[in-house]
Design a protein around this motif. Structure first.
Motif, PDB file in Angstrom:
ATOM      1  N   TYR A 278      22.488  -7.964  -8.114  1.00  0.00           N
ATOM      2  CA  TYR A 278      22.420  -6.504  -8.142  1.00  0.00           C
ATOM      3  C   TYR A 278      23.748  -5.921  -8.619  1.00  0.00           C
ATOM      4  O   TYR A 278      23.795  -5.041  -9.481  1.00  0.00           O
ATOM      5  CB  TYR A 278      22.075  -5.962  -6.753  1.00  0.00           C
ATOM      6  CG  TYR A 278      22.058  -4.460  -6.713  1.00  0.00           C
ATOM      7  CD1 TYR A 278      20.974  -3.745  -7.228  1.00  0.00           C
ATOM      8  CD2 TYR A 278      23.140  -3.748  -6.205  1.00  0.00           C
ATOM      9  CE1 TYR A 278      20.966  -2.370  -7.224  1.00  0.00           C
ATOM     10  CE2 TYR A 278      23.139  -2.364  -6.195  1.00  0.00           C
ATOM     11  CZ  TYR A 278      22.046  -1.680  -6.712  1.00  0.00           C
ATOM     12  OH  TYR A 278      22.045  -0.330  -6.712  1.00  0.00           O
ATOM     13  N   HIS A 282      24.017  -3.807 -11.936  1.00  0.00           N
ATOM     14  CA  HIS A 282      24.322  -2.396 -11.755  1.00  0.00           C
ATOM     15  C   HIS A 282      25.754  -2.075 -12.175  1.00  0.00           C
ATOM     16  O   HIS A 282      25.997  -1.302 -13.099  1.00  0.00           O
ATOM     17  CB  HIS A 282      24.112  -2.010 -10.296  1.00  0.00           C
ATOM     18  CG  HIS A 282      24.310  -0.564 -10.031  1.00  0.00           C
ATOM     19  ND1 HIS A 282      25.531  -0.038  -9.667  1.00  0.00           N
ATOM     20  CD2 HIS A 282      23.451   0.474 -10.109  1.00  0.00           C
ATOM     21  CE1 HIS A 282      25.397   1.256  -9.519  1.00  0.00           C
ATOM     22  NE2 HIS A 282      24.152   1.615  -9.768  1.00  0.00           N
ATOM     23  N   LYS A 285      26.795  -3.218 -15.786  1.00  0.00           N
ATOM     24  CA  LYS A 285      26.165  -2.520 -16.896  1.00  0.00           C
ATOM     25  C   LYS A 285      26.557  -1.047 -16.960  1.00  0.00           C
ATOM     26  O   LYS A 285      26.512  -0.438 -18.039  1.00  0.00           O
ATOM     27  CB  LYS A 285      24.646  -2.674 -16.811  1.00  0.00           C
ATOM     28  CG  LYS A 285      24.200  -4.039 -17.325  1.00  0.00           C
ATOM     29  CD  LYS A 285      22.790  -4.365 -16.932  1.00  0.00           C
ATOM     30  CE  LYS A 285      21.807  -3.859 -17.954  1.00  0.00           C
ATOM     31  NZ  LYS A 285      20.427  -4.216 -17.577  1.00  0.00           N
ATOM     32  N   ARG A 289      27.212   1.148 -20.317  1.00  0.00           N
ATOM     33  CA  ARG A 289      26.444   2.349 -20.629  1.00  0.00           C
ATOM     34  C   ARG A 289      27.394   3.492 -20.991  1.00  0.00           C
ATOM     35  O   ARG A 289      27.158   4.253 -21.929  1.00  0.00           O
ATOM     36  CB  ARG A 289      25.608   2.726 -19.407  1.00  0.00           C
ATOM     37  CG  ARG A 289      24.633   3.835 -19.664  1.00  0.00           C
ATOM     38  CD  ARG A 289      24.006   4.274 -18.369  1.00  0.00           C
ATOM     39  NE  ARG A 289      25.045   4.696 -17.423  1.00  0.00           N
ATOM     40  CZ  ARG A 289      24.873   5.665 -16.524  1.00  0.00           C
ATOM     41  NH1 ARG A 289      23.727   6.284 -16.442  1.00  0.00           N
ATOM     42  NH2 ARG A 289      25.839   5.991 -15.711  1.00  0.00           N
TER      43      ARG A 289
ATOM     44  N   THR B  93      21.872   6.023  -9.807  1.00  0.00           N
ATOM     45  CA  THR B  93      21.506   4.718 -10.373  1.00  0.00           C
ATOM     46  C   THR B  93      20.980   3.799  -9.281  1.00  0.00           C
ATOM     47  O   THR B  93      20.581   2.674  -9.553  1.00  0.00           O
ATOM     48  CB  THR B  93      22.721   4.032 -11.041  1.00  0.00           C
ATOM     49  OG1 THR B  93      23.791   4.030 -10.114  1.00  0.00           O
ATOM     50  CG2 THR B  93      23.109   4.745 -12.315  1.00  0.00           C
ATOM     51  N   SER B  94      21.033   4.304  -8.019  1.00  0.00           N
ATOM     52  CA  SER B  94      20.619   3.445  -6.907  1.00  0.00           C
ATOM     53  C   SER B  94      19.132   3.601  -6.616  1.00  0.00           C
ATOM     54  O   SER B  94      18.656   4.712  -6.416  1.00  0.00           O
ATOM     55  CB  SER B  94      21.423   3.796  -5.646  1.00  0.00           C
ATOM     56  OG  SER B  94      20.668   3.471  -4.512  1.00  0.00           O
ATOM     57  N   GLY B  95      18.425   2.488  -6.612  1.00  0.00           N
ATOM     58  CA  GLY B  95      17.014   2.548  -6.251  1.00  0.00           C
ATOM     59  C   GLY B  95      16.790   2.019  -4.851  1.00  0.00           C
ATOM     60  O   GLY B  95      15.676   1.681  -4.486  1.00  0.00           O
ATOM     61  N   GLU B  96      17.849   1.928  -4.051  1.00  0.00           N
ATOM     62  CA  GLU B  96      17.736   1.266  -2.743  1.00  0.00           C
ATOM     63  C   GLU B  96      16.792   2.003  -1.803  1.00  0.00           C
ATOM     64  O   GLU B  96      16.797   3.229  -1.714  1.00  0.00           O
ATOM     65  CB  GLU B  96      19.119   1.137  -2.100  1.00  0.00           C
ATOM     66  CG  GLU B  96      19.874  -0.084  -2.596  1.00  0.00           C
ATOM     67  CD  GLU B  96      21.206  -0.240  -1.905  1.00  0.00           C
ATOM     68  OE1 GLU B  96      21.201  -0.305  -0.673  1.00  0.00           O
ATOM     69  OE2 GLU B  96      22.218  -0.270  -2.611  1.00  0.00           O
ATOM     70  N   LEU B 116      19.563   2.263 -17.049  1.00  0.00           N
ATOM     71  CA  LEU B 116      20.734   1.482 -17.464  1.00  0.00           C
ATOM     72  C   LEU B 116      20.453   0.779 -18.785  1.00  0.00           C
ATOM     73  O   LEU B 116      21.180  -0.096 -19.207  1.00  0.00           O
ATOM     74  CB  LEU B 116      21.072   0.457 -16.389  1.00  0.00           C
ATOM     75  CG  LEU B 116      21.670   1.059 -15.111  1.00  0.00           C
ATOM     76  CD1 LEU B 116      21.754   0.003 -14.032  1.00  0.00           C
ATOM     77  CD2 LEU B 116      23.045   1.630 -15.389  1.00  0.00           C
TER      78      LEU B 116
END
Lengths: 487, 144
Positions: A278, A282, A285, A289, B93-96, B116
């Motif tokens: 992760y 995350h 990247k 970006r 950006t967090s999908g938690e 992303l």
């Protein structure tokens, strides 16, 4: 208690019962023998007493005959009685030695007989003298009449007959008792034999069942433990018996605990790896970006302010960023293979290929399918394999006249799939290398190609106990063949 | 004229929103804050500035920020009688799961996960600018 001790104890009990049985049988048989001996003796006693009685009667008859006829022939019987009777008396005495009562009777018979003998000898003597000298006949007459008046012969006879009768009667009574005892003791022997045989059978089978059940219960619980372990649970068995099987149970428990610890550790490491993945996807990247966006904005906002070479160099950045992002994705995909559990589903391979082709095979490529099966498998994995092989085929096949074929041949336990193209082909010397990570036969800047695709394919197929190989030579197209399990 | 409060620590995302708003050509006023503390100061006012007036039509809120993160800010906002009614859209950006659950409980009007992916075409909704443009257009259109 140790199992060996328990088994020995069981055998000991069985053998003890057997020994007791033998002993009881032996003593009962001895009793039977004693009784049989006694009966034999008793018969001999009666026989002897009959002989004795007969001899005495013979003597009397002999005496009487002689006295009446004066014929000496009659005395032969008398004289043989004189010889045999003491012998018979002695014999009988030996036989009845254990009975005081019978001995007393026999002694009385002997005494009376002796009295009679004295009288008989006197009168025989007188008679013989009277025959030799008739003058002496008066003496004999006198003696004879005296005795006749006294009823000597008759009294004597009655007494001795009565004695013999009571003697024999006693013997018969005792024999009847003994015979009953004999029958009883034989019956008792039979009963005891039967009882002990049954006892031995009951005790023996009881002990066997007890021991067998005890051992099988323990073994069953261990078998269950082993089954639980293979099902992915790690219980322990409780065992406080302290015998040979206990050490086996303890070893199993240890194994279970160790496995449980190792698997927990493995799960923890997998979680760490997931966390790592992760972070990589995350956090690694996100900066890429950012750079990508900044470059984009420069190109959009400042087109007039840039020199041609600035534009050219700036153009390189997004490409390389894209490649870096693809590498990160590829690495993550490779790292994830074989760690997750994927659902099994019924897969129609032809449909699957069509779905994949929609995404990776562009217009102008001719795709044919041959003998594709329907099978139950982990769809996601098969999809990844075909996805990589098809995009690989597209990548290395020029669009002009491009033909890609997916086919399948069925074997006993597996299918063998083939993905063929008529593209640029791969030279023999690279056939092994292409399955290694980051091996791409193209120039790096030519097109995005991370070199991870075939490594992923190989890892998935080998993780499924299959094999993958390539048949190709430069300019003659490429054919990838791989096996996939049927179930 | 719509008023938007953007709470976002990443300069890049701030620029992306500014550019996207320019591109979709909707009349707007954009106020930015770089963390939850700054956003609260702007909404409630402090020694130097008066409270925000009028209040924003929508708050675009990031979650991972220094000083005070998005979840803490949202929690304080929902406890403030003057501010609790404000419309909040999460952009992260967090999908938690945890973040989704907490924001869902506190009440938000949307939860957008910033892509992303990398594409060379900015018009596509899965590129950064494309994504922001697409959603801002929707959000602003739905503010009536």
């Amino acid at each position: 208690m140790k199992l060996a001790t328990q088994i020995s104890l069981g055998l000991f009990i069985a053998i003890s019962i057997d020994l007791v049985d033998s002993y009881v049988n032996y003593s009962l048989t001895k009793k039977v023998n004693t009784n049989t001996d006694f009966l034999t003796t008793s018969e001999a006693i009666i026989r002897t007493s009959s002989n004795l009685n007969r001899s005495i009667i013979d003597m009397q008859n002999g005496l009487r005959g002689f006295l009446l006829s004066g014929n000496q022939r009659f005395l032969v019987r008398y004289e043989s009685g004189l010889k045999t009777i003491p012998e018979l008396l002695k014999q009988e005495k030996g036989l009845i030695i254990s009975s005081a009562l019978q001995t007393a009777r026999l002694d009385s018979i002997k005494a009376i007989h002796n009295v009679w003998l004295t009288f008989a000898n006197q009168i025989i003597d007188a008679k013989k003298k009277a025959i030799a000298d008739p003058r002496l006949n008066n003496n004999y007459r006198k003696l004879f009449e005296e005795q006749t008046n006294l009823n000597t012969g008759k009294n004597y006879n009655e007494e001795i007959t009565a004695l013999f009768a009571s003697f024999d009667q006693y013997e018969y009574d005792v024999r009847a008792k003994r015979r009953k005892a004999l029958t009883d003791s034989i019956a008792a022997t039979d009963r005891f034999s039967l009882f002990f045989s049954l006892l031995l059978i009951v005790a023996g089978s009881g002990l066997s069942i007890y021991l067998v059940r005890k051992i099988t219960q323990r073994i069953d619980s261990m078998v269950k433990l082993a089954e639980d372990i293979s099902a992915g649970e790690f219980p322990t068995v409780t065992d406080d018996k302290k015998d040979e099987l206990t050490s086996l149970s303890l070893s199993l428990n240890l194994m279970s605990q160790k496995l449980s610890r190792n698997i927990t550790e493995l799960e923890r490491k997998n979680d760490e790896l997931d966390q790592f993945a992760y972070v990589v996807s995350h956090d690694l990247k996100a900066p890429i970006r950012g750079i990508s966006n900044a470059v984009q904005w420069i190109k959009e906002d400042l087109p007039e302010e840039m020199s041609p070479s600035m534009k050219k160099y700036l153009g390189i950045i997004p490409e390389r960023l894209k490649r870096m992002a693809d590498l990160i994705d590829g690495l993550l995909a490779y790292a994830r293979i074989g760690r997750g559990k994927y659902p099994r589903e019924i897969v129609n391979v032809a449909d699957l290929i069509r779905e994949i082709a929609d995404l990776v095979v562009p217009e102008g490529y001719q795709l044919t399918m041959k003998n594709l099966p329907v099978l139950s498998t982990e769809k996601i994995l098969l999809e990844q394999v075909f996805g990589n092989l098809l995009s690989n085929a597209v990548k290395y096949t020029p669009q002009q006249g491009a033909q890609i074929e997916v086919s399948c041949s069925e074997h006993r336990n597996f299918y063998e799939f083939a993905v063929s193209d008529n593209g640029i082909g791969i030279e023999q010397e690279y056939h092994k290398k292409i399955f290694e990570m980051f091996q791409t036969l193209r120039e790096k800047h030519d097109e995005e190609s991370t070199g991870i695709g075939l490594a992923i394919v190989k890892k998935i197929i080998e993780g499924n106990e299959g094999t993958v190989r390539v048949v190709s030579s430069a300019g003659k197209g490429t054919r990838f063949l791989f096996t996939w399990p049927k179930n | 004229m719509k008023k938007i409060l953007l709470v976002e620590d990443d300069e890049l995302d701030v620029i992306s929103v500014q550019r996207s708003l320019r591109k979709i050509e909707v009349e707007h006023e954009l106020v930015t804050a770089y963390n939850g503390v700054e956003a609260l100061d702007k909404l409630r006012g402090n020694q130097r500035n008066p409270p925000m007036n009028p209040l924003p039509d929508v708050i675009l809120l990031d979650i991972n920020m220094p000083k005070m993160n998005g979840l803490q800010f949202l929690s304080i906002l929902r406890d403030d009688p003057l501010l609790k009614h404000l419309k909040v859209i999460i952009m992260t950006t967090s999908g938690e799961e945890h973040d989704r659950a907490v924001t869902g409980r506190l009440g938000v009007s949307g939860y957008l996960i910033k892509p992303l992916n990398f594409t060379n075409n900015d018009k596509r909704p899965d590129s950064m600018d494309g994504f922001v443009q697409f959603h801002l257009r929707n959000i602003l259109a739905n503010l009536e």
